[in-house]
Design a protein around this motif. Structure first.
Motif, PDB file in Angstrom:
ATOM      1  N   LEU A 151       0.838  -1.193   0.000  1.00  0.00           N
ATOM      2  CA  LEU A 151       0.000   0.000   0.000  1.00  0.00           C
ATOM      3  C   LEU A 151       0.871   1.241   0.000  1.00  0.00           C
ATOM      4  CD1 LEU A 151      -2.911   1.257   0.485  1.00  0.00           C
ATOM      5  CD2 LEU A 151      -2.416   1.044   2.936  1.00  0.00           C
ATOM      6  N   PRO A 188       1.096   5.774  -1.505  1.00  0.00           N
ATOM      7  CA  PRO A 188       0.714   6.773  -2.507  1.00  0.00           C
ATOM      8  C   PRO A 188       1.336   6.475  -3.860  1.00  0.00           C
ATOM      9  CG  PRO A 188       2.394   7.653  -1.032  1.00  0.00           C
ATOM     10  CD  PRO A 188       1.990   6.334  -0.463  1.00  0.00           C
ATOM     11  N   SER A 189       0.820   7.115  -4.896  1.00  0.00           N
ATOM     12  CA  SER A 189       1.367   6.936  -6.243  1.00  0.00           C
ATOM     13  C   SER A 189       2.856   7.285  -6.252  1.00  0.00           C
ATOM     14  CB  SER A 189       0.624   7.824  -7.242  1.00  0.00           C
ATOM     15  OG  SER A 189      -0.739   7.454  -7.315  1.00  0.00           O
ATOM     16  N   CYS A 220       5.290   5.506  -4.953  1.00  0.00           N
ATOM     17  CA  CYS A 220       6.034   5.117  -3.749  1.00  0.00           C
ATOM     18  C   CYS A 220       6.899   3.882  -3.979  1.00  0.00           C
ATOM     19  CB  CYS A 220       5.089   4.876  -2.583  1.00  0.00           C
ATOM     20  SG  CYS A 220       4.091   3.373  -2.738  1.00  0.00           S
ATOM     21  N   LYS A 229       5.624   0.682  -5.009  1.00  0.00           N
ATOM     22  CA  LYS A 229       4.976  -0.614  -4.756  1.00  0.00           C
ATOM     23  C   LYS A 229       4.880  -1.479  -6.010  1.00  0.00           C
ATOM     24  CE  LYS A 229       0.372   1.588  -4.715  1.00  0.00           C
ATOM     25  NZ  LYS A 229       0.835   2.995  -4.932  1.00  0.00           N
ATOM     26  N   GLU A 246      -3.088  -4.099  -8.503  1.00  0.00           N
ATOM     27  CA  GLU A 246      -4.369  -3.394  -8.568  1.00  0.00           C
ATOM     28  C   GLU A 246      -5.432  -4.293  -9.218  1.00  0.00           C
ATOM     29  OE1 GLU A 246      -4.932  -0.549  -7.201  1.00  0.00           O
ATOM     30  OE2 GLU A 246      -3.094   0.627  -7.169  1.00  0.00           O
ATOM     31  N   THR A 301      -2.036  -2.255  -4.028  1.00  0.00           N
ATOM     32  CA  THR A 301      -3.277  -1.479  -4.042  1.00  0.00           C
ATOM     33  C   THR A 301      -3.000  -0.071  -3.522  1.00  0.00           C
ATOM     34  OG1 THR A 301      -5.560  -1.370  -3.242  1.00  0.00           O
ATOM     35  CG2 THR A 301      -3.945  -2.311  -1.738  1.00  0.00           C
ATOM     36  N   HIS A 302      -3.758   0.886  -4.040  1.00  0.00           N
ATOM     37  CA  HIS A 302      -3.708   2.246  -3.491  1.00  0.00           C
ATOM     38  C   HIS A 302      -4.914   2.495  -2.595  1.00  0.00           C
ATOM     39  CE1 HIS A 302      -6.519   2.740  -6.841  1.00  0.00           C
ATOM     40  NE2 HIS A 302      -7.007   3.765  -6.167  1.00  0.00           N
TER      41      HIS A 302
END
Length: 317
Positions: free
Chosen positions: A39, A41-42, A44, A46, A167, A199-200
């Motif tokens: 998890l 923010p955009s 980051c 992941k 996602e 996932t965000h």
């Protein structure tokens, strides 16, 4: 078990020559048989982390071990046949039927046709798609939720121990998303795969993840159970990212049936609002507030009353 040891991915800006890190010195262990939600923010890191695990993106340095084996010692195409991969866009082959899509990896592995056909039927049933109805359909004949279920079946076709999901439910409308999430959780309870899911969506991470790895600027901000992050945030960033309603978010990940209490003697259950035990504790709370009741009756699949859910039960979360 998947172990990331000092994992780093470094890029260079082609215009300025400046170097920057998408992932920096990441140490993280994904437990066997559990879902870990990545998890953050955009930007980051992941998705980059996920792509390095199956070598769609090569690390700049560090190690990735799956059950003790360094993935960098395995040819990428062989590695990917041992890892299931589910993405938001599904990526079904439009010219193939549903059955042919699911059979893609077993066919590549040279498995016997009869064995593969049986496996396809088994998996379609597992994801809630009746084989006789869906096996011969084309992807353009499916709804978004049905296509996503086919994507999950395809990822499971070779029975991989590891499943990577990027996602996977993000393109679905809220109702379809919740149904497919429930279906996947049911599958996971039976198969116990080692799942890494990007996932965000905070609600999704708290609902789906046995563990949550929250990332920030390429580094690990906190790793733990959903309860750890909600109740014991490791930093102000974690607290702010989860938000002031973090406890309410956590209720979304707990089925009402998990909090049910025996109905007190003499309680008139017929006078209470009712909620299915498969719905979330947050839904139960909403119903209690809406109806002005301090408790609701929780029902099972057959409509029978399992017990009650009240304020005291919610405080246990």
């Amino acid at each position: 078990m998947i172990e990331l040891q000092d994992l780093t991915k470094q890029y260079q800006n082609p215009q300025t020559g400046a170097e920057f890190y998408a992932v920096r010195h990441l140490d993280l262990t994904f437990p066997t048989g559990e879902i870990t939600a990545l998890l953050g923010p955009s930007g980051c890191g992941k998705t980059t982390t996920l792509r390095m695990i199956n070598r769609l993106s090569e690390p700049s340095s560090g190690r990735i071990l799956i059950d003790g084996e360094d993935v960098l010692s395995v040819r990428p195409e062989l590695l990917r046949r041992r890892i299931g991969y589910v993405i938001q866009q599904v990526g079904l082959f439009p010219h193939l039927t549903v059955a042919q899509n699911v059979a893609t990896v077993p066919d590549l592995l040279g498995q016997p046709k009869a064995q593969t056909a049986g496996r396809v039927r088994e998996l379609l049933s597992l994801v809630g798609l009746e084989p006789s109805e869906f096996a011969h359909k084309r992807p353009n004949e499916l709804s978004g939720g049905q296509a996503q279920r086919v994507g999950v079946a395809r990822a499971l076709a070779a029975d991989p121990p590891v499943l990577l999901m990027d996602e996977p439910f993000g393109a679905l409308d809220p109702l379809a998303r919740e149904k497919v999430q429930d279906a996947f959780l049911d599958i996971q309870r039976r198969l116990h795969k080692t799942v890494v899911m990007v996932t965000h969506d905070i609600d999704e991470a708290l609902r789906m993840g046995d563990r949550v790895a929250l990332m920030n600027a390429g580094e690990l901000a906190q790793f733990g159970t959903p309860d750890d992050l909600v109740r014991r945030p490791a930093s102000e960033f974690v607290r702010q990212f989860l938000g002031e309603d973090a406890l309410l978010r956590q209720l979304a990940g707990v089925p009402a049936s998990a909090l049910v209490l025996p109905a007190p003697a003499g309680l008139a259950l017929a006078d209470l609002p009712r909620i299915s035990g498969s719905l979330s504790a947050r839904s139960a709370l909403s119903l209690m507030l809406q109806e002005g009741h301090e408790q609701v009756a929780v029902t099972g699949e057959g409509g029978q009353v399992l017990g009650v859910l009240n304020w005291q039960a919610l405080e246990r979360v």
